[in-house]
Design an enzyme around this catalytic site. Structure first.
Site, short mmCIF file in Angstrom:
data_model
loop_
_atom_site.label_atom_id
_atom_site.label_comp_id
_atom_site.label_asym_id
_atom_site.label_seq_id
_atom_site.Cartn_x
_atom_site.Cartn_y
_atom_site.Cartn_z
N ASP A 289 0.88 -1.16 0.00
CA ASP A 289 0.00 0.00 0.00
C ASP A 289 0.93 1.22 0.00
O ASP A 289 2.14 1.10 0.26
CB ASP A 289 -0.93 -0.01 1.23
C1 BGC Z 1 -4.83 3.42 0.16
C2 BGC Z 1 -4.93 2.41 -0.97
C3 BGC Z 1 -4.78 3.10 -2.28
C4 BGC Z 1 -3.46 3.83 -2.30
C5 BGC Z 1 -3.19 4.55 -3.60
C6 BGC Z 1 -3.59 4.29 0.04
O1 BGC Z 1 -3.65 5.37 0.92
O2 BGC Z 1 -4.84 2.76 1.40
O3 BGC Z 1 -6.15 1.72 -0.88
O4 BGC Z 1 -4.88 2.18 -3.32
O5 BGC Z 1 -3.45 4.80 -1.26
O6 BGC Z 1 -3.99 5.66 -3.72
#
Ligand code: BGC
Length: 799
Positions: A289
């Site tokens: 993530d």
């Molecule tokens: C989120 C993810 C997301 C990623 C990219 C993170 O803060 O937890 O679910 O895909 O950002 O935007």
């Protein structure tokens, strides 16, 4: 002189070009030469570059800044490279024919910027209903269709991998991102997610199923240590992912921010190699993530192949470790190989010519259709709905009748071209709305928006506007002018914060309760009906007020066509067939995880669930924090049914405008061999055509391991049945369906004895039962001992 100079330039130019061409000819090229040769030709620096993303780039920011955004973590991914507003990109290595691929959010549709600098064109995407609504359809074919059109937008806008579906379990109704997740049940989660992944990937683009695993709260999300037993992990928090990997083999998986039993998920070899690859046979690559994990080298070793969005410190750490022999280059080669295997399949690699023009009109139709299939009719006294032909004019109360909420906030939000408010949907369906009330609400909302603080903080979206308080004189004056009333109750939440067990969030606010009371008594005094619409992303309290109105429709946050989809149900164009994939409890305190959600900051007191969320002290908090899943496997209906705790609306519940009768549950055998088949007949005994979600639960003997009273083992949505028509649905029951995870044996085992199959319309309404016998204890599947608890925890036991 001038000619000589030109000649010189030409010679130099041609010479370089010939040399370069010769060099490229001898260099292996991705797709043309064996992968092993391509990897062997990569420098160590190139390998490191490939496993670390290219960083973030905010609109207008120079690229050097983009790689240095670590201190801003965690944020919604944002890059301007290739596709504006995508979440990130991988590093290109042109000399070996390796392109950069683009990844973008997120579950409810593709998330990219709708406009670009110096470009008149627009790049809107379709906002589909939130995941919780999709699961409430219980219709894998329909979800697959949604996946197909989402995938088409991914393809046509030049994105290679979409960051979804979200698959975490609804452990607690207050998790701020529950709207991005499907259900409290891993079987529903796994089946619906598999349908979504297969649909999206049928376009030749990839998915990233997230957040793997046990990421069930937003508070302290970057430091939260989830302490959970191996059994609860395997049976509840991992199982949905396992089903999805088996049925859909996604291109990628996104590891979660949290720790599991002391190890960061992206640094967990147990999770990403033993469980995901060795036990389940996952073949794609794993990405973090955004800014997840702490130790770049540990992540490589764990099998977390790509670090996103990527920052230079990670490149440095991996390079130094590889040079010093602290990271085996063979490990790095494996990470690289997995990423290249996916790049090879990507539209970017294949040179797909994007149109930037997906058929948004056709996709909006799909969004509208699925939305009405996943809305859940909670109450419908005296056939209030569908509204009768003599109802022409509606009094629409509630802020969100006018400003509908189409989806949650954060990375799961989609930039759609338009959204249809409820009042517009009603008008499109040929109804009129009371104009003075409309003017009153619109003026109030305009003034409230002008005066409010823009945002509660990073990603949290705007401050919700307090419900307009309407005095009884106004209500009384409107009763005579209209035929029925609608009251819409709205809630929003999103990434980065959890919801509150307080008024205006889990509970209705005083003004909302007052509105329901006074509108209902005024309209009832004139023999007119009141319908409540819940425009929410997650569960709210309903028990204390549900007796008051005539009908309640749980519309969820249903995407850009929300207003039209609600109207389709209200006027009877669509007969509701959605069912709850998550329980509505009587009180928050009844939720089995209520006393240990969202967890505690170590050394400090428990954050208060009824206080306004504080961003600075919430998910950005670097202090260690932990949560213990003391409820074990007793999540959602597994808890309520085993402990006989009353609920407001049970798992699987949902009404229809028609009625269904179940009969003839038959098993192919009363002795279990390798598998058996259950068949059950469902008949439409009402007056209108409709679909029914048929659910099959299993009760297993529990002598050695505690067992929940029952567990969902199969579901199917019937075809559209005409009045009087019936359908026989069949369900295969395999060894896996009998098994629970025995941590001592590290295996899925089934106990000998009597099993009961129950079929019906909800977890409480199971009129059909049949039994079969399993002759011997069996080991269904051995798993790697993994993710073991350091210290024993006191888990909830049914006895
Ligand atoms: C989120 C993810 C997301 C990623 C990219 C993170 O803060 O937890 O679910 O895909 O950002 O935007």
């Amino acid at each position: 002189m001038r000619n000589k100079f030109i000649l010189l330039i030409l010679c130099v130019f041609t010479g370089v070009s010939i040399n370069a061409q010769t060099a490229i000819k001898t260099l292996p090229q991705l797709g043309k030469d064996p992968l092993s040769r391509v990897i062997a030709a990569m420098t160590l620096e190139e390998k490191v570059n490939l496993v670390v993303g290219q960083g973030m780039r905010m609109p207008g920011a120079p690229s050097e800044i983009s790689k240095n955004t670590e201190q801003m973590s965690p944020v919604v991914g944002q890059t301007q490279d290739q596709v504006s507003g995508a979440a990130g990109t991988t590093y290109p290595i042109p000399r070996l024919g390796i392109p950069s691929i683009v990844v973008a959010d997120g579950p409810a549709g593709l998330r990219i910027s709708p406009t670009r600098q110096n470009d008149k064109a627009t790049y809107y995407c379709t906002a589909f209903p939130v995941a919780t609504l999709l699961a409430s359809t219980w219709d894998v074919d329909l979800v697959n269709k949604v996946g197909q059109v989402i995938g088409n937008e991914v393809l046509e806008y030049g994105v290679d991998v979409i960051l979804g579906p979200g698959m975490n379990i609804h452990r607690n109704p207050l998790c701020g991102r529950n709207f991005e997740y499907y259900s409290e049940d891993p079987y529903v989660t796994g089946k619906i997610a598999a349908a979504m992944v297969n649909g999206i990937e049928s376009n030749g683009v990839g998915t990233s199923a997230k957040h793997f695993a046990a990421n069930n709260a937003e508070t302290n999300r970057n430091s939260l240590n989830t302490i959970v037993s191996e059994r609860a992990l395997r049976e509840i928090y991992l199982k949905g992912f396992g089903i999805m990997v088996e049925e859909a083999q996604p291109w990628t998986i996104m590891s979660s921010y949290n720790l599991i039993n002391g190890t960061y998920a992206p640094e967990s070899y147990d999770l990403l190699t033993k469980v995901l690859r060795n036990d389940w046979g996952f073949k794609g690559f794993v990405m973090t993530d955004w800014f997840g994990g702490r130790d770049a080298v540990a992540m490589m070793n764990a099998g977390n192949d790509l670090l996103m969005p990527g920052n230079p410190n990670q490149n440095k750490a991996i390079l130094e470790a590889a040079k010093a022999g602290k990271l085996d280059v063979k490990v790095l080669d494996k990470n690289v190989e997995r990423i290249l295997n996916i790049i090879l399949q990507s539209p970017k690699f294949k040179g797909y010519k994007i149109s930037n023009k997906p058929d948004l009109k056709a996709h909006a139709e799909v969004s509208r259709q699925v939305a009405s299939e996943g809305m859940v009719l909670l109450k419908n006294d005296n056939s209030t709905l569908p509204i009768s032909d003599n109802i022409k004019k509606i009094a629409a109360f509630g802020n969100t009748s006018y400003e509908i909420i189409t989806g949650g906030t954060g990375s799961g939000d989609v930039n759609e071209a338009y959204s249809v408010p409820l009042v517009e949907g009603l008008q499109n369906a040929g109804l009129s709305v009371e104009e003075n009330l409309k003017i009153l609400y619109e003026a109030y909302l305009k003034a409230a928006k002008a005066g409010r603080q823009r945002s509660r903080g990073f990603m949290m979206g705007s401050v919700p506007i307090a419900e307009l308080s309407i005095n009884s004189d106004i209500i009384n004056s409107i009763v005579n002018l209209t035929d029925a009333a609608i009251i819409t109750i709205g809630r929003n939440s999103g990434e980065g914060y959890d919801r509150r067990d307080g008024e205006g969030d889990f509970l209705l606010s005083y003004v909302e309760k007052d509105l329901i009371n006074s509108v209902t008594s005024a309209f009832h005094s004139k023999g007119k009906k009141v319908i409540v619409i819940l425009n929410v992303g997650g569960v709210i309290e309903t028990a204390s007020w549900k007796e008051i109105p005539d009908a309640i429709l749980l519309a969820w946050q249903a995407g850009q066509e929300t207003g039209n989809s609600i109207a389709d149900i209200l006027v009877g164009k669509v007969n509701p067939s959605g069912k709850l994939a998550t329980t509505f409890p009587v009180n928050y305190k009844d939720v089995p995880s209520a006393s240990n959600f969202p967890g505690k900051v170590i050394g400090q007191t428990q954050p208060k669930a009824d206080k306004e969320p504080d961003m600075a002290a919430s998910f950005m908090r670097p202090q260690p924090a932990e949560v213990t899943y003391e409820e074990g496997i007793y999540v959602g209906y597994r808890y309520y049914s085993t402990f006989n705790d009353p609920v407001s609306y049970e798992f699987g519940y949902g009404l229809s405008y028609t009625a269904f009768e179940y009969s003839n549950l038959k098993l192919s055998s009363t002795k279990f061999g390798n598998k058996l088949t259950a068949t059950v007949e469902v008949r439409n005994t009402g007056k209108s055509e409709g679909k029914e979600v048929v659910q099959v639960y299993l009760t297993a003997p529990g002598k050695k391991l505690d067992k929940p009273a029952m567990e969902l083992r199969g579901f199917k949505k019937s075809k559209l049945l005409k009045p009087g028509e019936s359908q026989v649905l069949s369900f295969d029951i395999s060894k896996k369906d009998l098994a629970s995870f025995d941590p001592v044996l590290s295996a899925w085992t089934a106990e000998k004895g009597l099993y009961t199959v129950k079929a019906g319309s909800s977890s409480k309404n199971l009129s059909q039962t049949a039994t079969f016998n399993l002759g011997n204890d069996i080991i269904v599947k051995k798993e790697s001992p993994a993710l073991l608890l350091k210290d024993k925890i006191n888990e909830l036991k049914p006895r």
